[in-house]
Write an enzyme that holds these catalytic residues in place. Structure first.
Site, PDB file in Angstrom:
ATOM      1  N   TRP A   1    -103.726  26.277 -26.889  1.00 44.66           N
ATOM      2  CA  TRP A   1    -104.207  26.480 -28.243  1.00 44.66           C
ATOM      3  C   TRP A   1    -103.971  27.927 -28.652  1.00 44.66           C
ATOM      4  CZ3 TRP A   1    -109.455  23.419 -28.760  1.00 44.66           C
ATOM      5  CH2 TRP A   1    -109.158  22.051 -28.720  1.00 44.66           C
TER       6      TRP A   1
ATOM      7  N   ASN B   1    -103.012  20.994 -34.030  1.00 47.02           N
ATOM      8  CA  ASN B   1    -103.495  20.004 -33.073  1.00 47.02           C
ATOM      9  C   ASN B   1    -104.029  18.800 -33.844  1.00 47.02           C
ATOM     10  OD1 ASN B   1    -104.490  18.888 -30.518  1.00 47.02           O
ATOM     11  ND2 ASN B   1    -106.523  19.353 -31.329  1.00 47.02           N
ATOM     12  N   GLU B   2    -103.312  17.697 -33.734  1.00 45.47           N
ATOM     13  CA  GLU B   2    -103.695  16.400 -34.286  1.00 45.47           C
ATOM     14  C   GLU B   2    -104.015  16.427 -35.782  1.00 45.47           C
ATOM     15  OE1 GLU B   2    -105.264  14.359 -30.182  1.00 45.47           O
ATOM     16  OE2 GLU B   2    -106.797  15.041 -31.593  1.00 45.47           O
TER      17      GLU B   2
ATOM     18  N   TYR C   1    -105.185   7.812 -26.566  1.00 41.41           N
ATOM     19  CA  TYR C   1    -106.593   7.727 -26.166  1.00 41.41           C
ATOM     20  C   TYR C   1    -107.160   6.363 -26.576  1.00 41.41           C
ATOM     21  CZ  TYR C   1    -106.271  12.738 -25.364  1.00 41.41           C
ATOM     22  OH  TYR C   1    -105.898  13.978 -24.901  1.00 41.41           O
TER      23      TYR C   1
ATOM     24  N   GLU D   1    -100.185  14.236 -25.163  1.00 43.84           N
ATOM     25  CA  GLU D   1    -101.561  14.169 -24.655  1.00 43.84           C
ATOM     26  C   GLU D   1    -101.863  12.737 -24.244  1.00 43.84           C
ATOM     27  OE1 GLU D   1    -105.010  15.449 -26.739  1.00 43.84           O
ATOM     28  OE2 GLU D   1    -104.035  17.163 -27.689  1.00 43.84           O
TER      29      GLU D   1
ATOM     30  N   TRP E   1    -103.612  15.318 -20.362  1.00 46.25           N
ATOM     31  CA  TRP E   1    -104.796  16.076 -20.788  1.00 46.25           C
ATOM     32  C   TRP E   1    -105.883  15.854 -19.758  1.00 46.25           C
ATOM     33  CZ3 TRP E   1    -105.812  19.169 -25.142  1.00 46.25           C
ATOM     34  CH2 TRP E   1    -107.141  19.603 -25.251  1.00 46.25           C
TER      35      TRP E   1
END
Length: 388
Positions: A93, A206-207, A282, A315, A345
């Site tokens: 990050w 990020n996303e 996920y 991820e 991740w």
């Protein structure tokens, strides 16, 4: 990945604890003799990546916290262990946004307050990221650095909204003031590492999501931002950092394939300023099952093959039965044309302040799970390369 509030606090506590420990000096941390890469910039070759002159499939991981460490020796330890294990890419990050300056010495990169943004280039700011890049160069590890978080962890887009005015994160994409501050931060970071071979790619966010927005909102932001990054740096690759939502290829009609979060994977992948595709996995957060993940991986591989660009399985994680669940995903990715690398991740290690943060998905160096999902996986990658 969206962190739980508990994990965000744990990450801050870890950074604060590290501050109280003796700090390694740059000269002391340079005493090991790691083997750097060949100094070339990472690139693509058809549907594959090229790292240090090697074309093939690569494995790596994620570490949101490494840029917030204050002990140089901890940073070196992570890269030493990654190098030994054969992990080649680490996604970090590159943001740490706050709305008020921390009073306890906690690392922060940018502060947004009263319609203004201040970039912290000090010892508790971007100099921490400087050391991560420096150590990655020494150890031959490539970094993916992103510039903002969709989620509120470490500030995110909401930190901009709080300072510049708006109702929610979707306002970030169209606000001239927020985008000006965001681009100023991009320029500040990119200019620091313009000539570093450690940078694998710059990542927009990020996303990023834009729930309920027309697909053009997110797509146009991706288009204009990636053009801006390329205007600053044409040597490094650029990617989005999205979850891979909005895809017709292989769709079963489930939520992740849909367009409700504002993304259109195929349309944005086609942009000339986006060098490769990114997607995450996920199932427990998306209302699907673990076996469903294999089709998700295959669908994105097919989309990337059609686009003529590689896909990064960027991820993936579960909070239990790591090896049993994630190993099949790895094998599917490895054997799917269009998938060029995967990053689990997340990476975990034993630092001077104790274990690195654990959100349940963490795979710690030296454990049986690490052997299964890293050591054995990299052996499979090597075996496939030998067969070819």
């Amino acid at each position: 990945m969206k962190l739980s509030p508990l994990m965000a606090l744990a990450g801050l506590a870890s950074a604060q604890l590290a501050l109280a420990l003796p700090q390694a000096t740059p000269s002391a941390s340079a005493t090991p003799s790691p083997t750097p890469g060949d100094g070339s910039f990472a690139s693509t070759n058809g549907l594959q990546f090229v790292i240090d002159g090697e074309t093939g499939y690569f494995a790596g991981s994620n570490s949101y916290w490494i840029g917030f460490l204050t002990n140089n020796a901890d940073v070196d330890l992570v890269f030493t262990h990654m190098k030994e294990a054969g992990l080649r890419i680490l996604r970090v990050w590159g943001f740490n946004d706050v709305n008020e300056k921390p009073a306890d010495g906690t690392v922060w990169f940018q502060m947004h307050a009263d319609g203004q943004s201040t970039i912290n280039t000090g010892a508790d700011g971007l100099q921490r990221l400087d050391y991560v890049v420096q150590s990655a160069e020494k150890h031959g590890i490539k970094l993916i650095v992103n510039f903002v978080n969709y989620w509120d962890d470490y500030g995110g887009m909401n930190a901009y909204v709080q300072a510049y005015g708006g109702s929610d994160n979707t306002d970030f994409y169209a606000s001239k003031d927020m985008q000006a501050a965001y681009r100023a931060y991009i320029k500040a970071v990119v200019s620091r590492y313009l000539d570093s071979p450690a940078i694998f790619a710059w990542e927009l966010a990020n996303e990023p999501r834009c729930q309920g927005c027309a697909p053009s909102v997110l797509h146009d932001w991706i288009d204009s931002t990636s053009q801006y990054i390329k205007s600053l740096d044409s040597k490094h690759m650029t990617c989005i950092g999205d979850e891979g939502f909005g895809l017709d290829i292989g769709s079963d009609g489930s939520y992740p394939y849909g367009y409700s979060e504002g993304g259109n994977f195929t349309m944005s992948l086609a942009l000339p300023t986006i060098d490769f595709g990114t997607f995450h996995l996920y199932p427990s957060s998306w209302g699907t099952n673990n076996d469903w993940g294999n089709g998700w991986v295959a669908s994105h591989g097919a989309a990337c093959k059609a686009a003529g660009k590689p896909c990064l399985f960027e991820e993936y994680g579960v909070t239990s039965d790591h090896c049993a669940v994630e190993k099949p995903w790895q094998m599917t990715a490895l054997n799917t044309t269009g998938i060029a690398a995967d990053l689990y991740w997340q990476y975990g290690d034993q630092l001077s302040s104790g274990q690195s943060p654990n959100d349940g998905n963490t795979i710690y160096y030296g454990t049986d799970e690490f052997t299964c999902l890293v050591t054995d996986h990299i052996a499979s990658i090597g075996s496939r390369a030998t067969r070819k």
